[in-house]
Motif scaffolding. Structure first.
Motif, short mmCIF file in Angstrom:
data_model
loop_
_atom_site.label_atom_id
_atom_site.label_comp_id
_atom_site.label_asym_id
_atom_site.label_seq_id
_atom_site.Cartn_x
_atom_site.Cartn_y
_atom_site.Cartn_z
N GLY A 183 0.83 -1.21 0.00
CA GLY A 183 0.00 0.00 0.00
C GLY A 183 0.85 1.25 0.00
O GLY A 183 2.08 1.19 0.04
N GLY A 184 0.20 2.40 -0.05
CA GLY A 184 0.89 3.66 -0.23
C GLY A 184 1.31 4.36 1.05
O GLY A 184 0.75 4.15 2.13
N LEU A 185 2.30 5.24 0.90
CA LEU A 185 2.86 5.99 2.02
C LEU A 185 1.83 6.95 2.62
O LEU A 185 1.96 7.36 3.79
CB LEU A 185 4.08 6.78 1.55
N SER A 186 0.81 7.31 1.86
CA SER A 186 -0.21 8.21 2.39
C SER A 186 -0.97 7.61 3.55
O SER A 186 -1.71 8.31 4.25
CB SER A 186 -1.20 8.61 1.28
N ALA A 187 -0.76 6.31 3.80
CA ALA A 187 -1.37 5.67 4.97
C ALA A 187 -0.79 6.21 6.27
O ALA A 187 -1.44 6.17 7.32
CB ALA A 187 -1.17 4.16 4.91
N VAL A 188 0.46 6.70 6.22
CA VAL A 188 1.14 7.14 7.45
C VAL A 188 1.61 8.58 7.38
O VAL A 188 1.96 9.16 8.41
CB VAL A 188 2.35 6.22 7.77
N LEU A 189 1.65 9.15 6.19
CA LEU A 189 2.13 10.52 6.01
C LEU A 189 1.06 11.34 5.31
O LEU A 189 0.62 10.95 4.23
CB LEU A 189 3.41 10.51 5.17
N PRO A 190 0.59 12.44 5.91
CA PRO A 190 -0.44 13.24 5.25
C PRO A 190 0.00 13.69 3.86
O PRO A 190 1.01 14.38 3.70
CB PRO A 190 -0.63 14.43 6.19
N MET A 191 -0.75 13.30 2.85
CA MET A 191 -0.50 13.65 1.46
C MET A 191 -1.83 14.09 0.86
O MET A 191 -2.54 13.30 0.24
CB MET A 191 0.11 12.46 0.71
N PRO A 192 -2.19 15.36 1.07
CA PRO A 192 -3.54 15.82 0.69
C PRO A 192 -3.91 15.58 -0.76
O PRO A 192 -5.08 15.33 -1.06
CB PRO A 192 -3.47 17.33 1.01
N ALA A 193 -2.94 15.61 -1.65
CA ALA A 193 -3.25 15.42 -3.07
C ALA A 193 -3.78 14.03 -3.36
O ALA A 193 -4.47 13.82 -4.36
CB ALA A 193 -2.01 15.70 -3.91
N LEU A 194 -3.45 13.06 -2.50
CA LEU A 194 -3.88 11.69 -2.74
C LEU A 194 -5.24 11.39 -2.13
O LEU A 194 -5.79 10.30 -2.36
CB LEU A 194 -2.83 10.71 -2.21
N GLY A 195 -5.76 12.29 -1.30
CA GLY A 195 -7.12 12.27 -0.84
C GLY A 195 -7.75 10.92 -0.58
O GLY A 195 -7.50 10.29 0.44
N ASN A 196 -8.60 10.49 -1.52
CA ASN A 196 -9.35 9.24 -1.32
C ASN A 196 -8.43 8.03 -1.21
O ASN A 196 -8.73 7.08 -0.48
CB ASN A 196 -10.38 9.04 -2.43
N LEU A 197 -7.29 8.04 -1.90
CA LEU A 197 -6.35 6.92 -1.80
C LEU A 197 -5.70 6.88 -0.42
O LEU A 197 -5.36 5.79 0.06
CB LEU A 197 -5.28 7.02 -2.88
N ALA A 198 -5.52 8.03 0.21
CA ALA A 198 -4.97 8.05 1.56
C ALA A 198 -5.90 7.34 2.53
O ALA A 198 -5.46 6.61 3.43
CB ALA A 198 -4.73 9.49 2.01
N VAL A 199 -7.20 7.53 2.35
CA VAL A 199 -8.18 6.88 3.22
C VAL A 199 -8.10 5.36 3.07
O VAL A 199 -8.03 4.62 4.06
CB VAL A 199 -9.60 7.38 2.91
N SER A 200 -8.08 4.88 1.84
CA SER A 200 -8.04 3.44 1.62
C SER A 200 -6.70 2.83 2.00
O SER A 200 -6.64 1.72 2.53
CB SER A 200 -8.39 3.10 0.16
N SER A 201 -5.61 3.57 1.76
CA SER A 201 -4.29 3.07 2.14
C SER A 201 -4.19 2.89 3.65
O SER A 201 -3.63 1.90 4.14
CB SER A 201 -3.19 4.02 1.66
N ALA A 202 -4.73 3.85 4.39
CA ALA A 202 -4.71 3.76 5.85
C ALA A 202 -5.54 2.57 6.33
O ALA A 202 -5.15 1.86 7.27
CB ALA A 202 -5.22 5.05 6.46
#
Length: 244
Positions: free
Chosen positions: A145-164
């Motif tokens: 999964g993506g780094l946005s799971a642990v590091l705020p990356m606003p541009a990735l938005g919906n993917l950050a939610v699913s990665s987390a």
């Protein structure tokens, strides 16, 4: 290299030319038989030829993992072909290479549901394979999964939610399965994976995306880490970050 029906079987879900195939080769090199699952069979012949050249016994199965019937049919076909499932690597791309994530300030229910549609199949896979692993007292469940799971990356938005969500699922599985001999681990990835479809798409447009030389990861290195996590079982997560 073992090729008998007693050799362990690794299933690579979301098999592509980048990390998926690197995982297939790494576990195959360790004596595992390999079953590939991807959305279409278009590239299966090349994948199987590459593995055969490396002495790896493999099969390939087409399924859109978001369609439960297709996913379960693929897993049933793998069991019928190989007799068992010992390890699963779950790493399908969470978006089409030509599409874009929705920035967090524009995220709505629909965009989050779309991103989460790649998390629910992970639960379906675990539900399917876990009983046999627990019964044997051994097995491995690996997720990418993506780094946005642990590091705020606003541009990735919906993917950050699913990665987390996927990361938390993997780490909680690891804790819950400790007494059963089954390992779960998470590869948290911050960077473009060389040879992968998203990398290929972005690299083809340097005018838009610029120089990628400091933002790429070698999938063979990630696959080696995945193998080490499964073998040693001394940590639940490995993080790779070349994004700064």
């Amino acid at each position: 290299m073992p090729s008998s029906t007693s050799a362990p079987v690794t299933v690579v879900i979301g098999a592509g030319p980048g990390l998926g195939m690197s995982v297939a080769h790494r576990f195959g090199r360790a004596g595992h038989r390999v079953a590939l699952v991807s959305r279409t069979a278009a590239r299966h012949a090349g994948y199987l030829s590459s593995l055969a050249d490396a002495g790896v016994t493999a099969s390939a199965h087409a399924a859109d993992v978001r369609v439960a019937d297709q996913l379960h049919a693929a897993l049933d076909a793998i069991r019928e072909r190989h007799g068992r499932i010992d390890v699963v690597y779950y790493g399908p791309a969470a978006m089409d290479p030509s599409s874009s994530p929705v920035p967090i300030t524009e995220v709505g229910r629909a965009s989050v549901e779309d991103a989460m549609s790649w998390v629910y199949p992970a639960v379906d896979v675990v539900t399917s394979v876990l009983p046999e692993m627990v019964a044997r007292g051994d097995g491995g469940l690996l997720f990418g999964g993506g780094l946005s799971a642990v590091l705020p990356m606003p541009a990735l938005g919906n993917l950050a939610v699913s990665s987390a969500a996927l990361r938390n699922y993997a780490l909680t599985l690891n804790a819950g399965l400790a007494e059963h001999g089954v390992y779960a681990g998470m590869l948290t990835i911050g960077g473009l994976i060389e040879r992968g479809d998203i990398h290929t798409h972005i690299a083809a447009d340097p005018g838009t995306f610029g120089d990628l030389s400091n933002a790429t990861l070698n999938p063979d290195d990630l696959a080696e880490a995945a193998w080490g996590m499964y073998e040693r079982r001394d940590r639940a997560e490995e993080t790779f970050n070349v994004l700064g």
